[in-house]
Design an enzyme around this catalytic site. Structure first.
Site, short mmCIF file in Angstrom:
data_model
loop_
_atom_site.label_atom_id
_atom_site.label_comp_id
_atom_site.label_asym_id
_atom_site.label_seq_id
_atom_site.Cartn_x
_atom_site.Cartn_y
_atom_site.Cartn_z
N SER A 151 0.64 -1.10 0.12
CA SER A 151 -0.20 0.09 -0.17
C SER A 151 0.83 1.33 0.03
O SER A 151 2.03 1.18 0.25
CB SER A 151 -0.70 0.07 1.34
OG SER A 151 -1.41 1.21 1.48
N TYR A 164 -1.99 -0.82 10.42
CA TYR A 164 -1.97 -1.04 9.05
C TYR A 164 -0.65 -0.60 8.36
O TYR A 164 -0.17 -1.36 7.76
CB TYR A 164 -3.39 -0.13 8.56
CG TYR A 164 -3.28 -0.44 7.09
CD1 TYR A 164 -3.90 -1.58 6.73
CD2 TYR A 164 -2.92 0.45 6.20
CE1 TYR A 164 -4.18 -1.86 5.27
CE2 TYR A 164 -3.14 0.53 4.75
CZ TYR A 164 -3.58 -0.90 4.34
OH TYR A 164 -3.98 -1.10 3.09
#
Length: 264
Positions: A151, A164
């Site tokens: 990501s 995350y």
């Protein structure tokens, strides 16, 4: 890529499904894995058995084979069994797309330990578990490509997303380390780093936060190109290229698909 075999996690919908269909269109046989059930954390809708079934039908309609498995990437025994079944059926696994992952918000000092653990275990440890079973198959064939779906959060810090970001930075490091370890066996490892993607995950995060999907997409500071997100097909196009011989000398690298977000 005709008659190669791809093992894809988080395949029922979103990015995993798009990648499965794009590879199938290139003649790649698909092994699709998904937890296919709700999880207490993060709490939004995940893939379903019906989505796995319709994926298999769509893949087969493209003239290639498809095996589906309901399994949690944290479950070593279930993943081991799936990999063994795929290997026995096809005789090879050429492409691994480590895509299974979750996302949820929370300040570091307010996160319950079980939420931290779930994030790290699904996003990072799960990728390692899948890899540790597939890598020996690739080593034996002296060939393979591993693509880890990280990501933009694997290249920067994120507000209320420390767990995350930690998991996605971990994938970045894992990718580079695998590239070093596996180069002698002609196995490549790369990571991809999308901005927000127009998937059910984005919708789920919005529902949890009481926001619109566009507001969720814009929380990461906004893309340089004036779009709220990229599409699963954009991710699929990148994966198809990286899995192909057109990228035969690409390994250990990070590929950013962020509509310019990290340039801001």
């Amino acid at each position: 890529m005709a008659n190669k075999v791809a093992f894809i996690t988080g395949a029922a919908h979103g990015q995993g499904r798009a990648v499965a269909l794009a590879l199938a269109a290139e003649g790649v046989h698909i092994a699709a894995v998904d937890v296919a059930k709700p999880l207490a954390y993060p709490g939004y809708a995940l893939g379903t058995p019906d989505e796995l079934d319709t994926l298999a039908q769509s893949v087969k309609s493209l003239g290639v084979d498809c095996l589906t498995f309901t399994a949690d990437v944290r479950d070593n025994s279930a993943i081991k069994a799936a990999v063994e079944t795929v290997h026995k059926h096809f005789g090879q696994i050429d492409i691994l797309f480590n895509n299974a992952g979750i996302c949820a918000y929370g300040f570091t000092h307010e996160l319950p330990e079980e939420e931290w653990d779930a994030m790290i275990d699904i996003n990072l440890k799960g990728a390692w578990i899948v890899g540790r079973h597939i890598i020996p198959i690739m080593i034996a064939r002296k060939s393979g490509v591993i693509i880890n779906n990280s990501s933009i959060a694997g290249l920067r810090g994120m507000n209320r997303l420390s767990h995350y970001a930690a998991s996605k930075w971990g994938l970045t490091g894992l990718t580079k380390s695998w590239a070093i370890e596996l180069a002698p066996y002609n196995i490549r490892a790369v990571s991809i780093h999308p901005t927000g993607v127009n998937t059910p995950m984005n919708d789920g995060l919005a529902a949890l936060e009481g926001a619109t999907p566009q507001e969720i997409a814009e929380r990461s500071a906004g893309n340089l190109i004036d779009v709220p997100w990229v599409e699963p097909s954009d991710v699929a196009n990148m994966v198809v290229f990286l899995a192909s011989d057109k990228a035969r000398y690409v390994t250990g690298a990070q590929f950013v698909l962020d509509a310019g977000l990290l340039t801001r």
